[in-house]
Design a protein around this motif. Structure first.
Motif, mmCIF file in Angstrom:
data_model
loop_
_atom_site.group_PDB
_atom_site.id
_atom_site.type_symbol
_atom_site.label_atom_id
_atom_site.label_comp_id
_atom_site.label_asym_id
_atom_site.label_seq_id
_atom_site.Cartn_x
_atom_site.Cartn_y
_atom_site.Cartn_z
ATOM 1 N N ALA A 84 0.818 -1.202 0.000
ATOM 2 C CA ALA A 84 0.000 0.000 0.000
ATOM 3 C C ALA A 84 0.858 1.260 0.000
ATOM 4 C CB ALA A 84 -0.929 -0.009 1.207
ATOM 5 N N ALA A 85 2.140 1.130 0.273
ATOM 6 C CA ALA A 85 3.020 2.295 0.337
ATOM 7 C C ALA A 85 3.788 2.531 -0.960
ATOM 8 C CB ALA A 85 4.014 2.120 1.487
ATOM 9 N N ALA A 86 3.583 1.726 -1.963
ATOM 10 C CA ALA A 86 4.357 1.848 -3.200
ATOM 11 C C ALA A 86 4.105 3.189 -3.883
ATOM 12 C CB ALA A 86 3.993 0.710 -4.152
ATOM 13 N N TRP A 99 -1.677 3.547 -5.627
ATOM 14 C CA TRP A 99 -1.297 4.956 -5.589
ATOM 15 C C TRP A 99 -2.551 5.825 -5.557
ATOM 16 C CZ3 TRP A 99 -2.269 8.847 -9.122
ATOM 17 C CH2 TRP A 99 -1.577 10.046 -8.900
ATOM 18 N N LEU A 100 -3.520 5.512 -6.400
ATOM 19 C CA LEU A 100 -4.772 6.259 -6.440
ATOM 20 C C LEU A 100 -5.508 6.149 -5.107
ATOM 21 C CD1 LEU A 100 -6.959 7.875 -7.947
ATOM 22 C CD2 LEU A 100 -7.856 5.668 -8.760
ATOM 23 N N LEU A 101 -5.579 4.947 -4.555
ATOM 24 C CA LEU A 101 -6.268 4.760 -3.275
ATOM 25 C C LEU A 101 -5.672 5.667 -2.206
ATOM 26 C CD1 LEU A 101 -6.720 0.879 -3.080
ATOM 27 C CD2 LEU A 101 -8.340 2.600 -3.900
ATOM 28 N N ARG A 102 -4.357 5.755 -2.183
ATOM 29 C CA ARG A 102 -3.686 6.580 -1.164
ATOM 30 C C ARG A 102 -4.001 8.063 -1.336
ATOM 31 N NH1 ARG A 102 1.854 5.015 -2.400
ATOM 32 N NH2 ARG A 102 2.267 7.112 -1.671
ATOM 33 N N ARG A 103 -4.385 8.474 -2.539
ATOM 34 C CA ARG A 103 -4.751 9.868 -2.769
ATOM 35 C C ARG A 103 -6.203 10.137 -2.382
ATOM 36 N NH1 ARG A 103 -0.212 8.985 -3.094
ATOM 37 N NH2 ARG A 103 1.393 10.110 -4.194
ATOM 38 N N LEU A 104 -7.016 9.114 -2.351
ATOM 39 C CA LEU A 104 -8.451 9.287 -2.080
ATOM 40 C C LEU A 104 -8.827 9.115 -0.618
ATOM 41 C CD1 LEU A 104 -9.792 7.298 -5.150
ATOM 42 C CD2 LEU A 104 -9.931 9.782 -4.804
#
Length: 133
Positions: A84-86, A99-104
């Motif tokens: 999840a940290a990539a 990457w998108l999930l981490r922005r949302l």
């Protein structure tokens, strides 16, 4: 909300409608972010995670200060090195979902569990990034 859907892209619209309905009372911005993130996680579970057509399990819970959503597939372990940290530069083509999930959302957890892989998403109901850890 808890939902079990067949591992078919044609069922993702149903998932988005159910998630949106369960987020009534949450601001549109938060609901939009959570539904988009949940749809991305569910799409990955359908396309890459659920082997043999096994259904995926989806859950959305609204708490006082935050929303938690999770997707559980019954497939094989994710590829080595996927976390999840990539950063997007570290991901292969087409691998920008995490990457998108981490922005949302404020928190993304990717974990291997007995039945498969679970992605858990948490989003503060207040402004993004305010989730108390």
């Amino acid at each position: 909300m808890q939902l079990s859907i067949p591992a078919s892209p044609s069922r993702l619209a149903e998932l988005r409608r159910a998630a949106r309905a369960s987020l009534r009372g949450v601001s549109d911005e938060v609901a939009d972010d959570v539904v988009l993130a949940l749809s991305e996680a569910a799409t990955n579970a359908v396309l890459y995670g659920s082997s043999g057509g096994q259904p995926i399990q989806v859950r959305v819970q609204v708490h006082d200060d935050w929303v938690e959503a999770s997707v559980l597939d019954q497939g094989p372990q994710p590829p080595a090195g996927l976390s999840a940290a990539a950063d997007p530069g570290e991901l292969r083509a087409g691998g920008r979902g995490l990457w998108l999930l981490r922005r949302l959302v404020d928190e993304v957890r990717l974990e291997r569990v007995k039945r498969g892989t679970r992605v858990t998403l948490r989003r503060a109901i207040g402004p993004a990034g305010t989730l108390a850890r």
